[in-house]
Write an enzyme that holds these catalytic residues in place. Structure first.
Site, PDB file in Angstrom:
ATOM      1  N   ARG A 160      38.873 -27.981  23.638  1.00 19.18           N
ATOM      2  CA  ARG A 160      39.949 -28.855  23.139  1.00 19.18           C
ATOM      3  C   ARG A 160      39.583 -30.318  23.305  1.00 19.18           C
ATOM      4  O   ARG A 160      40.017 -31.190  22.567  1.00 19.18           O
ATOM      5  CB  ARG A 160      41.292 -28.549  23.802  1.00 19.18           C
ATOM      6  N   TYR A 183      50.972 -39.421   0.428  1.00 18.51           N
ATOM      7  CA  TYR A 183      50.967 -37.963   0.440  1.00 18.51           C
ATOM      8  C   TYR A 183      52.326 -37.465   0.961  1.00 18.51           C
ATOM      9  O   TYR A 183      52.879 -38.037   1.901  1.00 18.51           O
ATOM     10  CB  TYR A 183      49.823 -37.493   1.348  1.00 18.51           C
ATOM     11  N   ASP A 207      44.272 -44.175   4.336  1.00 18.22           N
ATOM     12  CA  ASP A 207      43.991 -42.755   4.098  1.00 18.22           C
ATOM     13  C   ASP A 207      43.063 -42.723   2.888  1.00 18.22           C
ATOM     14  O   ASP A 207      43.478 -42.961   1.761  1.00 18.22           O
ATOM     15  CB  ASP A 207      45.308 -42.013   3.833  1.00 18.22           C
ATOM     16  N   LYS A 216      39.881 -31.669   1.550  1.00 22.74           N
ATOM     17  CA  LYS A 216      39.784 -31.898   0.117  1.00 22.74           C
ATOM     18  C   LYS A 216      38.327 -32.075  -0.306  1.00 22.74           C
ATOM     19  O   LYS A 216      37.567 -31.147  -0.233  1.00 22.74           O
ATOM     20  CB  LYS A 216      40.655 -33.096  -0.269  1.00 22.74           C
TER      21      LYS A 216
HETATM   22  C1  LIG Z   1      45.934 -33.327   1.591  1.00 18.30           C
HETATM   23  C2  LIG Z   1      46.149 -34.701   2.026  1.00 18.30           C
HETATM   24  C3  LIG Z   1      46.538 -34.994   3.339  1.00 18.30           C
HETATM   25  C4  LIG Z   1      46.796 -33.909   4.347  1.00 18.30           C
HETATM   26  O1  LIG Z   1      45.642 -33.185   4.639  1.00 18.30           O
HETATM   27  P1  LIG Z   1      45.684 -31.652   5.134  1.00 18.30           P
HETATM   28  O2  LIG Z   1      44.249 -31.391   5.458  1.00 18.30           O
HETATM   29  O3  LIG Z   1      46.228 -30.832   4.011  1.00 18.30           O
HETATM   30  O4  LIG Z   1      46.574 -31.617   6.324  1.00 18.30           O
HETATM   31  C5  LIG Z   1      46.701 -36.320   3.689  1.00 18.30           C
HETATM   32  N1  LIG Z   1      46.506 -37.314   2.805  1.00 18.30           N
HETATM   33  C6  LIG Z   1      46.128 -37.071   1.537  1.00 18.30           C
HETATM   34  C7  LIG Z   1      45.926 -38.214   0.613  1.00 18.30           C
HETATM   35  C8  LIG Z   1      45.941 -35.760   1.101  1.00 18.30           C
HETATM   36  O5  LIG Z   1      45.579 -35.526  -0.167  1.00 18.30           O
END
Ligand SMILES: *Cc1c(COP(=O)(O)O)cnc(C)c1O
Length: 395
Positions: free
Chosen positions: A56, A110, A182, A207
């Site tokens: 962890r 998001y 982000d 992604k």
């Molecule tokens: C999918 C996404 C997230 C969240 O990511 P997860 O891996 O699904 O928790 C955050 N920000 C953006 C822009 C995303 O496309």
């Protein structure tokens, strides 16, 4: 490696010896790491000796992934890999704030990030404001003495508006507020957020970076060493640690990330132009196109890489949308992005379903509005699939 003369009752140690080394990163699922002595463990905890203790707190597969993204982003310290992108967002929003603080978020973040801003932070005594990140003066007007950070995405989902990152980073510096980017959609291939003044960079590795829809992971790194340390400690305390196997898969996926990204975004450009020429398509949104409202900003910020996402709107209602999804032969109708295969999503029935039809219309997301995450298919075959699907939906 020391030789085990007594022999473990349960576990064969050490591993069979080999003078040569594996080419592929070994998978290390071990939850615990054995040190030789209390002195050695002490030195590890004091930071005088590098060694893992309990997974962890960190493990080699996570660090390999972190370092790969650090290199791409130009992160000054080793970032933290988390169990999902939302864990990375949560680490920033919950790990760096306290009751009485104020946080500003882009108004097209998001969905889950927006939810955390509107539901969870206020519950903890942290006030939030959602502002258009393309309008620096609006963001300036929202800043208060207790504003701690501004969280934005470079390209918004699903309307693909481009944030004024340079304006925001100047504003953040001037006011002493942290700029958190982000960078999931744009990726370090199109946009290196630290180079543009970001204080903290977040990714959903799930992604494009991992890229095969079989791993859920996130990443966060801060420019400032103390903030970076706080983020790491918070993710460990909150248990946001990723699985070694997921990290192993992500590392494997990332080996081809740049090739995949370049291919997908060049196909996205072709698809956007193709869609714009089809009867029944009301509008196409792609930042590389001259008719995009933020085209000049996209050109300046993204250095010709743009992204693999294209949105478009057709005439018609839900029946037409159903016909399009059914007619897109070979493509998955699925609310994600960044897979090797092209996926289509429909905000009105997924990410933006909680909004009223009027509110969606205001945001430009009618029943005929689709978002496409372009994958690695042959570009002309992909264009043909869309021609057929849109014909099926609009005739
Ligand atoms: C999918 C996404 C997230 C969240 O990511 P997860 O891996 O699904 O928790 C955050 N920000 C953006 C822009 C995303 O496309």
């Amino acid at each position: 490696m020391t030789k085990n003369t007594t022999g473990s009752l349960m576990r064969p140690t050490p591993l069979p010896e080999s003078a040569s080394h594996p080419v592929v990163t070994p998978l290390s699922p071990s939850v615990v790491y054995a040190s030789d002595t209390p002195d050695m463990l002490d030195a590890q905890y004091e930071g005088d000796l590098h060694g893992y203790t309990y997974s962890r707190e960190g493990h080699p597969n996570a660090d390999v992934v972190a370092q790969a993204i650090d290199r791409m982003e130009g992160a000054p310290h080793m970032g933290v890999v988390t169990a999902s992108g939302m864990a990375a967002v949560s680490a920033v929003l919950l790990g760096l704030t306290q009751a009485g603080d104020h946080v500003i978020g882009g108004n097209q973040l998001y969905g889950r990030s927006l939810r955390m801003m509107s539901e969870d932070l206020p519950r903890l005594g942290i006030e939030t404001s959602m502002v258009d990140p393309g309008d620096v003066e609006a963001v300036r007007a929202a800043i208060r003495p207790e504003t701690k950070l501004i969280l934005v995405e470079v390209v918004s989902n699903p309307t693909l508006r481009v944030a004024d990152i340079l304006g925001l980073s100047a504003l953040a510096k001037e006011t002493g507020v942290l700029l958190v980017v982000d960078n999931t959609f744009t990726t370090p291939r199109a946009f290196r957020a630290f180079d543009h003044g970001a204080d903290i960079v977040i990714h959903s590795i799930t992604k494009l970076l991992a890229g095969h829809s079989d791993v859920m992971l996130g990443y966060v790194a801060a420019r400032d060493q103390a903030l970076n340390d706080r983020l790491r400690v918070f993710t460990v305390t909150a248990g946001m640690t990723p699985s070694p196997f997921d990290c192993w898969l992500a590392e494997r996926g990332m080996l081809s990330f740049e090739l995949r990204f370049d291919r997908a975004q060049s196909t996205a450009m072709q698809l956007a132009d193709h869609l714009a020429g089809l009867a029944g398509v009301k509008r196409v949104i792609y930042p590389a196109r001259h008719d995009h409202p933020d085209h000049h900003r996209a050109e300046a910020l993204l250095k010709g890489h743009y992204c693999n996402m294209v949105s478009f709107e057709i005439e018609g209602d839900r029946a037409a949308a159903n016909a399009l999804a059914r007619g897109a032969e070979g493509l998955r109708f699925a609310p994600t992005l960044g897979d090797v295969g092209t996926t289509i999503s429909h905000p009105a029935s997924s990410s933006h379903r909680a909004l009223t039809a009027e509110k969606r219309a205001e945001l430009g997301m009618s029943e005929g509005f689709f978002r496409v995450s372009v994958g690695l298919e042959d570009p002309s075959a992909l264009c043909d699939v869309f021609t057929a699907a849109i014909q099926a939906a609009t005739e």
